[in-house]
Design a protein around this motif. Structure first.
Motif, short mmCIF file in Angstrom:
data_model
loop_
_atom_site.label_atom_id
_atom_site.label_comp_id
_atom_site.label_asym_id
_atom_site.label_seq_id
_atom_site.Cartn_x
_atom_site.Cartn_y
_atom_site.Cartn_z
N ILE A 108 0.84 -1.21 0.00
CA ILE A 108 0.00 0.00 0.00
C ILE A 108 0.87 1.25 0.00
O ILE A 108 0.63 2.20 -0.76
N LEU A 109 1.91 1.23 0.84
CA LEU A 109 2.83 2.37 0.91
C LEU A 109 3.56 2.55 -0.42
O LEU A 109 3.83 3.68 -0.84
N ALA A 149 2.32 1.85 -3.39
CA ALA A 149 1.36 2.49 -4.30
C ALA A 149 1.26 3.99 -4.02
O ALA A 149 1.19 4.80 -4.96
N VAL A 150 1.27 4.35 -2.74
CA VAL A 150 1.23 5.76 -2.35
C VAL A 150 2.47 6.48 -2.87
O VAL A 150 2.39 7.61 -3.39
N LEU A 151 3.62 5.83 -2.74
CA LEU A 151 4.88 6.43 -3.19
C LEU A 151 4.89 6.63 -4.70
O LEU A 151 5.42 7.62 -5.20
N CYS A 193 2.28 7.27 -6.49
CA CYS A 193 1.43 8.45 -6.70
C CYS A 193 2.21 9.74 -6.40
O CYS A 193 2.12 10.72 -7.14
N VAL A 194 2.97 9.71 -5.31
CA VAL A 194 3.80 10.85 -4.95
C VAL A 194 4.86 11.09 -6.05
O VAL A 194 5.15 12.24 -6.42
#
Length: 213
Positions: free
Chosen positions: A109-110, A112-114, A116-117
């Motif tokens: 999950i982290l 995927a967030v990264l 996006c960032v």
């Protein structure tokens, strides 16, 4: 003698090629003038400043003078910009590498967030220099404006990406162009679509003001 149709297009294209070769030589010269590592960012700001003037039709001021004034004035601040992008990019890269090594659900999950960032980072980077040479705002506002304009004018950002890919493919198949146009053509692509986005924003603002009157 007046040129019309295809001949006019060919002539203007030839003019732009010559100007871009000259701009690229200036970029290389000023990069070396700043001892390479310290010259890249101010030379890049100088290049975008020059390209903006050309796109706007202002060719009266000598290119070398535009470059020199921008290089001298933006030397420290542009290097700070480069340092910020370098540090943030390095942290993102190391974090992505770290989270990719684990199959744990939370880490995925982290990751995927990264990603996006990282996409937001890319959008900011693509739009930063056009914003930097076009607007006069506070230092950290440049990063915010680059991101907001990049997202709100997504079509221009997509054209920047597509144009960059096309130019990369052009260099891949015609490597002889690299010494002549290695950076100026990439920069023209970004500045051109960035300037179109700025004009669209200004037009929309004018229409909003007129509708309120």
């Amino acid at each position: 003698m007046r040129l019309n149709g295809l001949m006019k297009v060919v002539y203007q294209a030839g003019e732009w090629v010559i100007k871009l070769v000259y701009a690229n030589l200036l970029w290389m010269f000023f990069t070396l003038l700043g001892l390479g590592i310290f010259g890249v960012m101010p030379a890049t700001v100088g290049l975008f400043t020059l390209l903006r003037q050309w796109i706007m039709g202002n060719e009266r001021e000598p290119a070398y003078k535009i470059y020199w004034n921008s290089f001298r004035q933006e030397f420290l601040r542009s290097n700070l910009v480069g340092l910020i992008f370098l540090v943030v990019g390095y942290i993102l890269r190391m974090d992505i590498i770290f989270f990719k090594t684990s199959s744990h659900f939370i880490f995925q999950i982290l990751l995927a967030v990264l990603f996006c960032v990282g996409l937001l980072y890319l959008i900011t980077l693509l739009n930063f220099f056009p914003v930097y040479v076009h607007y006069k705002i506070s230092f950290f506002a440049y990063f915010k404006y680059a991101l907001l304009i990049g997202i709100s004018q997504l079509s221009s950002t997509l054209m920047m990406i597509i144009g960059s890919v096309v130019i990369f493919c052009l260099y891949w198949y015609f490597s002889g162009l690299i010494p002549l146009l290695c950076f100026s053509l990439f920069s023209l692509n970004l500045m051109w679509f960035g300037y179109q986005a700025f004009k669209k924003i200004e037009y929309e603002q004018q229409q909003t003001q007129l509708s309120r009157q």
